[in-house]
Every structure is written in structure tokens, then in C-alpha cells.
Motif scaffolding. Structure first.
Motif, short mmCIF file in Angstrom:
data_model
loop_
_atom_site.label_atom_id
_atom_site.label_comp_id
_atom_site.label_asym_id
_atom_site.label_seq_id
_atom_site.Cartn_x
_atom_site.Cartn_y
_atom_site.Cartn_z
N ASP A 146 0.82 -1.21 0.00
CA ASP A 146 0.00 0.00 0.00
C ASP A 146 0.86 1.27 0.00
OD1 ASP A 146 -2.28 -1.52 -0.02
OD2 ASP A 146 -2.72 -1.27 2.12
N TYR A 147 1.95 1.25 0.75
CA TYR A 147 2.79 2.44 0.86
C TYR A 147 3.52 2.75 -0.45
CZ TYR A 147 6.59 5.47 2.49
OH TYR A 147 7.48 6.51 2.66
N TYR A 148 4.14 1.74 -1.03
CA TYR A 148 4.93 2.00 -2.23
C TYR A 148 4.10 2.14 -3.50
CZ TYR A 148 9.24 1.47 0.40
OH TYR A 148 10.27 1.65 1.29
N THR A 149 2.80 1.84 -3.41
CA THR A 149 1.91 2.08 -4.55
C THR A 149 1.02 3.29 -4.31
OG1 THR A 149 0.23 0.53 -3.68
CG2 THR A 149 1.87 -0.34 -5.24
N GLY A 150 1.31 4.05 -3.24
CA GLY A 150 0.62 5.31 -3.01
C GLY A 150 -0.73 5.23 -2.33
N ARG A 151 -1.06 4.08 -1.74
CA ARG A 151 -2.36 3.94 -1.10
C ARG A 151 -2.34 4.32 0.37
NH1 ARG A 151 -5.56 -1.41 -2.30
NH2 ARG A 151 -7.19 -0.05 -1.51
N ARG A 152 -1.18 4.53 0.95
CA ARG A 152 -1.07 5.02 2.32
C ARG A 152 0.12 5.96 2.42
NH1 ARG A 152 -0.99 0.85 6.65
NH2 ARG A 152 -0.06 2.50 7.92
N GLU A 153 0.06 6.89 3.35
CA GLU A 153 1.07 7.94 3.43
C GLU A 153 2.30 7.53 4.24
OE1 GLU A 153 -0.68 11.51 4.84
OE2 GLU A 153 -1.96 11.77 3.07
N GLY A 154 2.14 6.56 5.13
CA GLY A 154 3.27 6.17 5.96
C GLY A 154 3.15 4.73 6.39
N LEU A 155 4.10 4.30 7.22
CA LEU A 155 4.13 2.93 7.72
C LEU A 155 4.01 2.94 9.24
CD1 LEU A 155 7.24 1.72 5.66
CD2 LEU A 155 4.86 1.12 5.18
N SER A 156 3.39 1.90 9.78
CA SER A 156 3.40 1.72 11.23
C SER A 156 4.85 1.70 11.70
CB SER A 156 2.71 0.42 11.62
OG SER A 156 1.38 0.38 11.14
N GLU A 157 5.10 2.16 12.92
CA GLU A 157 6.48 2.32 13.37
C GLU A 157 7.25 1.01 13.35
OE1 GLU A 157 10.15 3.44 14.64
OE2 GLU A 157 8.58 4.49 13.56
N ASP A 158 6.64 -0.11 13.79
CA ASP A 158 7.39 -1.36 13.77
C ASP A 158 7.65 -1.84 12.35
OD1 ASP A 158 4.69 -1.94 13.43
OD2 ASP A 158 4.71 -3.73 14.68
N VAL A 159 6.72 -1.57 11.44
CA VAL A 159 6.92 -1.92 10.04
C VAL A 159 8.00 -1.03 9.42
CG1 VAL A 159 5.84 -1.93 7.74
CG2 VAL A 159 4.62 -2.89 9.71
N ARG A 160 7.95 0.26 9.73
CA ARG A 160 8.99 1.17 9.22
C ARG A 160 10.37 0.71 9.68
NH1 ARG A 160 12.66 4.09 10.53
NH2 ARG A 160 12.22 3.63 12.73
N ARG A 161 10.48 0.36 10.96
CA ARG A 161 11.76 -0.10 11.51
C ARG A 161 12.20 -1.40 10.83
NH1 ARG A 161 16.75 0.72 13.04
NH2 ARG A 161 17.47 -0.67 14.69
N PHE A 162 11.26 -2.31 10.62
CA PHE A 162 11.56 -3.58 9.96
C PHE A 162 12.10 -3.32 8.56
CE2 PHE A 162 9.50 -8.05 9.16
CZ PHE A 162 10.75 -8.64 9.22
N GLN A 163 11.42 -2.46 7.80
CA GLN A 163 11.88 -2.18 6.44
C GLN A 163 13.20 -1.43 6.44
OE1 GLN A 163 11.33 -3.28 3.68
NE2 GLN A 163 9.18 -3.79 3.34
N GLU A 164 13.40 -0.54 7.39
CA GLU A 164 14.70 0.14 7.47
C GLU A 164 15.82 -0.87 7.64
OE1 GLU A 164 17.27 2.87 10.58
OE2 GLU A 164 15.10 2.79 10.81
N LEU A 165 15.62 -1.84 8.50
CA LEU A 165 16.63 -2.88 8.71
C LEU A 165 16.77 -3.77 7.48
CD1 LEU A 165 15.64 -3.75 12.37
CD2 LEU A 165 17.90 -2.95 11.66
#
Length: 246
Positions: A183-202
Motif C-alpha cells: 500500500d505504501y509504495y503504490t501510493g495507497r497510504r502515506e506512511g508505515l506503522s512504526e514497527d513496520v517502518r523499523r523492519f523495512q529500514e533494517l
């Protein structure tokens, strides 16, 4: 030397550093997320040393980790290339096929005698739909396609290799990360949940994987340099999105 020189790799000893770099990536992500890793660090170092000696008679848990890592790398590039422009897919096709063959052949030496070592299957554009169309239709430009493909496939790669290496990865987090990532990378949501953001950062620390493979095999590859830069930029962008501590 170039990336083509990797096609000279042929034996367990040749792939020792390849496995080591992948295992270090798994450890980095797992520890960063606070997952229990048990004896994985000691185990993968033992496996790496055995591979350097050409030894394929590893303890089952070590052999499973090696086989999983090499199998996952063997089948990663083909689906990844399907997410990319046709010129990119065609340019890399010969290398992808040859690398797949070599990685599978060495992986089989470690998988022999183990139960239920399956070849993973990673998502292709025909597998992921958004609003009735392939998710790829919602992503424009080479860099955005590369980042989206990696965000989806490195999640699947990590989940498979970590689990086969004995690390308990929360299924609910993986499923939620996949949904939010699409959803995030196809423009359907503006951000990621914090644990998901951290997971993807890693997970975007696979820029380190690219650099370490380049260094370990003395490639000095321009192609690897492009990959590393794109991945590093996305990792840093995700890091900048972290909530500011008070």
C-alpha cells in the motif's frame, strides 16, 4: 573485475563468503527487531569455516541454514527482474540463469539428507494486485520500481532464510509488513506503522550485503555500485522517518 566474474564460483569454498554475508544480514535484521537468535551467530560462523574447508557434512541445523540462504539467492533475481523494465530484465537474464544454476548446485550439497528443504517462491507482478491491476502499474520509474521490488522481495527472502535458520519471525508482523509495504509504495497510504517502518529500514540494509559481496569477491562492480546507492538512499530515507525522541 565485474559482476560476470561471479560466474566463476563453483564450489562450497567459493560460496563461503556468500553465505557469511547473507547470514550477517539475517543477524542484523533479527537483532535489530529484537528477535531471539539463539546460537545463530556462532552457528553461521562455524558453517562458514566449514565451507571454506570444502566440508559439506555439517550439523543439520547448519546445513539447513546454508541450503536456505543459497536457494533463496538462486531464485531471487528472476522474480525481481520481472518487476523491472524489460531492458533490465533482458540484460541480466543470462547472468541470472547461470547464477541460479551454480547456487542451486552447491545448495543441493547441503540439503541432501535434510527433511522438507523447499525452494522458496518470491512474488512476481502477476501475484500482487492493487485496485484490480498489477501493483507494478502503480509504480513509475526505474528507481521506484527497484525500491518497491526490493521492499517486497527482501521481506520474503528474510522470512524464509531466517525461519530455516531457526529464528522465530512473528508471522503477524510479516503479513502486516507485506500489506503495508504494498500500500505504501503504490501510493495507497502515506506512511508505515512504526514497527513496520523499523523492519523495512533494517531490511534495506541489503545495501551492506551488496557492498560486502563486492568487497569479498573483489568485483569493483559499477552495477553493484548502482544497487548499493539506491538501497542505501532508501534505508536512510526510512531512518529519517523515525519518530524523534523527546
Amino acid at each position: 573485475m565485474t559482476v560476470i566474474s561471479l560466474l566463476r564460483l563453483d564450489s562450497p569454498a567459493d560460496f563461503a563468503d556468500w553465505y557469511r554475508v547473507g547470514a550477517e544480514y539475517v543477524l542484523t535484521v533479527s537483532e535489530g527487531m529484537g528477535f531471539e537468535t539463539g546460537t545463530f551467530e556462532a552457528d553461521f560462523r562455524e558453517a562458514t569455516n566449514a565451507m571454506r574447508d570444502g566440508d559439506t557434512a555439517l550439523r543439520p541445523e547448519l546445513a539447513r541454514s546454508v541450503a536456505a540462504d543459497l536457494l533463496a539467492d538462486a531464485v531471487f533475481s528472476d522474480p525481481f527482474c520481472e518487476w523491472m523494465p524489460l531492458w533490465y530484465e533482458l540484460a541480466l537474464a543470462p547472468f541470472v540463469q547461470a547464477a541460479d544454476y551454480r547456487l542451486r548446485r552447491v545448495a543441493r550439497e547441503y540439503a541432501t539428507g535434510l527433511d522438507h528443504v523447499s525452494v522458496p517462491r518470491f512474488s512476481r507482478p502477476r501475484d500482487v494486485y492493487v485496485d484490480g491491476r498489477s501493483a507494478l502499474a502503480h509504480v513509475d520509474g526505474f528507481v521506484d520500481q527497484f525500491v518497491f521490488a526490493d521492499a517486497l522481495l527482501h521481506l520474503e527472502w528474510y522470512d524464509y532464510v531466517a525461519r530455516e535458520s531457526g529464528i522465530d519471525v512473528p508471522r503477524s508482523l510479516v503479513e502486516r509488513t507485506r500489506r503495508e509495504t504494498v500500500d505504501y509504495y503504490t501510493g495507497r497510504r502515506e506512511g508505515l506503522s512504526e514497527d513496520v517502518r523499523r523492519f523495512q529500514e533494517l531490511l534495506f540494509a541489503d545495501d551492506v550485503w551488496v557492498r560486502d559481496i563486492d568487497d569479498a569477491y573483489g568485483l569493483d562492480s559499477a552495477l553493484f555500485g548502482v544497487w548499493e546507492r539506491i538501497l542505501r538512499d532508501e534505508r536512510r530515507r526510512l531512518a529519517a522517518m523515525a519518530p524523534k525522541s523527546e
